[in-house]
Motif scaffolding. Structure first.
Motif, short mmCIF file in Angstrom:
data_model
loop_
_atom_site.label_atom_id
_atom_site.label_comp_id
_atom_site.label_asym_id
_atom_site.label_seq_id
_atom_site.Cartn_x
_atom_site.Cartn_y
_atom_site.Cartn_z
N TYR A 22 27.25 30.80 31.88
CA TYR A 22 28.37 31.55 32.44
C TYR A 22 28.02 32.98 32.84
O TYR A 22 28.90 33.81 33.03
CB TYR A 22 29.55 31.54 31.45
CG TYR A 22 30.06 30.13 31.23
CD1 TYR A 22 30.89 29.54 32.19
CD2 TYR A 22 29.67 29.38 30.14
CE1 TYR A 22 31.32 28.23 32.03
CE2 TYR A 22 30.10 28.08 29.97
CZ TYR A 22 30.94 27.51 30.92
OH TYR A 22 31.34 26.22 30.77
N GLN A 28 33.99 35.23 31.94
CA GLN A 28 33.33 35.37 33.25
C GLN A 28 34.34 35.72 34.34
O GLN A 28 34.10 36.58 35.18
CB GLN A 28 32.67 34.02 33.59
CG GLN A 28 31.83 34.02 34.87
CD GLN A 28 31.32 32.61 35.19
OE1 GLN A 28 32.00 31.62 34.89
NE2 GLN A 28 30.13 32.54 35.77
N GLU A 29 35.51 35.10 34.26
CA GLU A 29 36.56 35.35 35.24
C GLU A 29 37.29 36.67 35.00
O GLU A 29 38.20 37.02 35.75
CB GLU A 29 37.59 34.21 35.20
CG GLU A 29 37.03 32.87 35.61
CD GLU A 29 38.05 31.75 35.45
OE1 GLU A 29 39.20 32.05 35.05
OE2 GLU A 29 37.70 30.57 35.71
N ARG A 44 34.02 30.93 30.09
CA ARG A 44 34.38 30.94 31.51
C ARG A 44 35.49 31.97 31.78
O ARG A 44 35.46 32.70 32.78
CB ARG A 44 34.86 29.54 31.90
CG ARG A 44 35.13 29.35 33.40
CD ARG A 44 35.58 27.93 33.72
NE ARG A 44 36.73 27.50 32.89
CZ ARG A 44 38.00 27.88 33.11
NH1 ARG A 44 38.31 28.69 34.10
NH2 ARG A 44 38.98 27.45 32.31
N ASP A 86 34.99 27.11 27.49
CA ASP A 86 36.07 27.52 28.37
C ASP A 86 36.39 29.00 28.16
O ASP A 86 36.69 29.73 29.11
CB ASP A 86 37.32 26.68 28.06
CG ASP A 86 38.25 26.65 29.25
OD1 ASP A 86 37.77 26.40 30.38
OD2 ASP A 86 39.46 26.90 29.04
#
Lengths: 311, 311, 311, 311
Positions: free
Chosen positions: D159, D142-143, D139, D136
């Motif tokens: 990711y 990545q965001e 992620r 997570d």
């Protein structure tokens, strides 16, 4: 001035702060929230604070491993006091929020299992995301990032929130134990209802070592109140044990048991002798016959007489 | 003068006398045979003798219960030395007697099981009658009341007999242990290969009491060399235990174990710490780690540091 | 017919005969006195007798070592019954003898310490000489070789003597325990107040072996009623232990403890399970929780379910 | 189809998925990431999955308490396999990010203490915030919500990140143990190098209960590999113990120890017997004498003979 500064696991508004404020001396200390247990303890180690209050055990979640491990490692520290606080959560929301409006909830990861059943019943569809602390969760609600946070009711005021529901706790009797930690010094005088904390390392790969450790206590009639295994970081299967025993290090039975451990274990760290919270001398089980200080002293006198051939 | 008088279990010519004469000091003492173990010990208690040599254990027959019980009761005494003597019997006869002439044999009751097999093989039809002592048996042969007596070969000369057969003993390694007993005084300094004797009474009717007793020794790494149950005289099922442990009362591990016993048992009687006969320090098993005097002292220093908060 | 013949430690008129006659079946058996415990037991081993009654323990003198050792060695035998007899001596004299006439007294060596105090008080100058048995002592008085004998009052008639004094015993509660011994067979059914006898050899020179032995009993909640160390005849320091435990070999806790001993000890000899003399089920301490047959069976069922994955 | 579906603690890209993929059967199963350990296990309980792979112990952080607690509570489950995975973190960043650009880092709370030293040295000023899982965290990088995440190197691809640094771990030998959990069923056959897991509740407030628990194992020569105290939720001071013991439930010594626990403890939950990961039979310590199946069977035969009087 470090002598008047106490750190604690922050931020403001956590249960730890509430626990700290139960200590009479807190009124005359500068109370400084820290971002983590290591940070709170390092301030003591470094001399910037006289003491730190940190959570060490929760009746639902078990040992607070960060605290247990921090006390076992690094520059030695000592426990001088303990505080036990019943734990009940409030669901904090921005004023006006209704239960049906709540889509996202937050709180400390430790809070989650303590409110899981309540959530399943009352907010089955709410999304949980963990926050760094219960108080931090409250702050995130204030900022609008979550709809509700589980925290102590006392945190509502700090963050401009209101307690929509109170007294939430899945398990009856939920409570957290906190310890006041300082640099090593002479322990408080025994009160008759004391507790002694140590960390004990077992020799590597010696089956039966734990049994031997326990027998050092048992043979002197010293009861254990808590025993918690912790990894030593030397690979799976290597443990040390964090132990709370009944009694004070100046009690002869406790002293002899500790010396026994010191002799047979590769390492023992004394963490302090301090009064048991909420326990009066009258509440205690009677000592096992043969383990009072008087009996220890009488036996010592007898030994001297035998060694001198006077009998 | 009592200071130069040693009593022993007589009469002259017994194994006890032979054991006593192995002590260097015996050459300068008046050696007085007594009719019984209680008599030999009472002479010491009463101050008429400085010490008494009495048998305490036989590898075939077990504890010499009179000695074990006498040391457990009455005015306290202390063991200062032990002597172990290999036991082999000679068949003593009046000069000229042949094996085929022997119809009746005698000896101490303790001798009988040690020569039973030999008797069955060589004198299957001879009638055995017990004598008060081996030497007394020899005397009865001298007087013509029996044809042969089992006794130490050294007894032949005393009674004008001859040793028809020697080195008789059913069990290989038969030996008897004797102790030199005096009034209480400071034990001899530790030699490194010592033994400590105590008598321990168990609390009445407490299942597991024997286990607890043994754990007081085990937890301090003190090995037991002999444990003998004895009735207390308070009815069947009431015992005390006569115990020999490795080590000297001034060894810290032994002292702590004895104090532990003193605390949990209704009564403990110290019988002395003295050198082990025929055992050199080099023969000993190494101590269990954590039980040397150095380790006890280091643990004691550590405890003081913890109590003072200096670490 | 061997099936109807019981031997016992003779001669007639001993306490052993009195004990034997307390057994209901004794009325229909041929009771044969033997000269020694080994002789009484060998008659059973050889098939000439169905059973033998022999003394095994005296509350003053301790184990009757001949019996204990005989049961531990040679062809196996089994104990089927026990009889406990209060022991009080009578002073037997030829009719007309007065106390002041008594210069010499006799009796079994085991009797002597039980009447020592009485002798010291009432016949301080009388000379003691041991006899082969109490009854034999009575016979020697009859023959005029001694003035008085200590024996059971019941022996007076047999030897034409009279009991000058009765109820002599230094220790209150003096009693002797006898066992009825036969060839191995199925033990009597459990009564609920039973006892199991075993002889256990310890591995050589393994410190802590006795502790391990006791733990096999303790961990299954089996209380020990008697433990007696005996030399193995392999030199001083080598012991076996003769043990009486509460319970019957068909009790699960007892069976599991015996199997544990069998696995860790070089040798275990089962000597029988039989009713405890003079003890009713109602007198017993309650079993330690978790050690009843029901709990053993429930645990066994649970284990099977676990092994089958049915839970 | 539930029979071919395995759940695991997700999301994709966690160490748990990597561990699951080491199982040969994983290739033919549908692998379903779940948001939490309870969710992964509940899918098994509910029949939607055949098994779940979840972390249970980390050599740095200790027991994964959620897993330990979940297995102790609710509908019973069983462990069928274990997987041990060395743990090394990679610092994952969006392509192009340099070390000096990193102001914020994230990762699972468990990762934090394992990389703390590395962080202190290389990114002393970076702000740590916890993520729900390592994957997570990736992620969130990545965001764009964090600059870097600690995760397994294998998570980079999932990711779209790159591993800026690899092999990060403060403690040498860091590893995590995972267990494959299914509904109760017959355990896998013993391999000779097996492990048995149980959860044991202690009776309330009985000092010495833990010692008794350990003795049930010790007296049968069963070594413990892991013992972890867990709160029962009944208030501070009430514990259960999660234990891994050497051996298989069908080993007689293990079975007898488990039955002993079942008898003396208020509750015991069997969690399975399964092969030890990475341990061959040849690596094992020899059994303690007297604890092999052969010795158990021989002792059982002997007991039957004693009960039948055939010896």
């Amino acid at each position: 001035m470090s002598a008047t500064r106490y750190t604690y696991l922050g931020p403001e508004g956590t249960f730890t702060e509430a626990a700290l404020r139960t200590l009479p001396e807190a009124a005359t200390r500068e109370l400084v929230p820290m971002v983590s247990v290591p940070a709170a303890l390092d301030a003591v180690r470094g001399g910037e604070a006289a003491a730190a209050l940190v959570p060490i055990e929760n009746s639902v979640e078990g040992g607070v491993t960060t605290t247990v491990d921090e006390l076992a490692k690094g520059t030695p520290l000592m426990i001088y006091r303990e505080v036990v606080l019943p734990i009940a959560f409030a669901l904090l929301v921005r004023p006006g929020t209704k239960l049906k409006d709540i889509k996202t909830v937050t709180g400390h990861p430790v809070a989650q299992p303590q409110v899981r059943n309540w959530l399943g019943e009352h907010l089955p569809d709410a999304l949980w995301e963990s926050a760094a602390s219960n108080a931090d969760g409250a702050r995130l609600v204030q900022e609008g990032r979550f709809d509700a946070a589980f925290a102590g009711e006392f945190a509502a005021a700090t963050y401009g929130l209101e307690a929509l529901v109170t007294e939430i706790h899945d398990a009856a009797n939920a409570e957290t134990r906190f310890v006041l930690v300082g640099r090593p010094g002479r322990p408080a005088a025994p009160t008759g209802a004391d507790k002694t904390s140590v960390v004990i390392w077992l020799g590597d790969d010696h089956p039966g070592a734990l049994l031997e450790l326990l027998q050092e206590f048992a043979v002197r009639g010293v009861n254990l109140m808590r025993i918690e295994s912790r990894p030593t970081g030397q690979g799976i299967g290597n443990y040390c044990f964090s132990v709370d025993a009944e009694g004070h290090i100046t009690d002869r039975r406790v002293g002899e048991a500790l010396m026994g451990l010191k002799r047979i274990c590769p390492k023992v760290r004394f963490l302090g002798s301090y009064p048991r919270a909420g326990v009066a001398v009258a509440d205690l089980r009677p000592l096992r016959p043969g383990t009072s200080d008087e009996e220890f002293l009488a036996a010592s006198d007898w030994l001297t007489q035998c060694q001198d051939g006077r009998f």
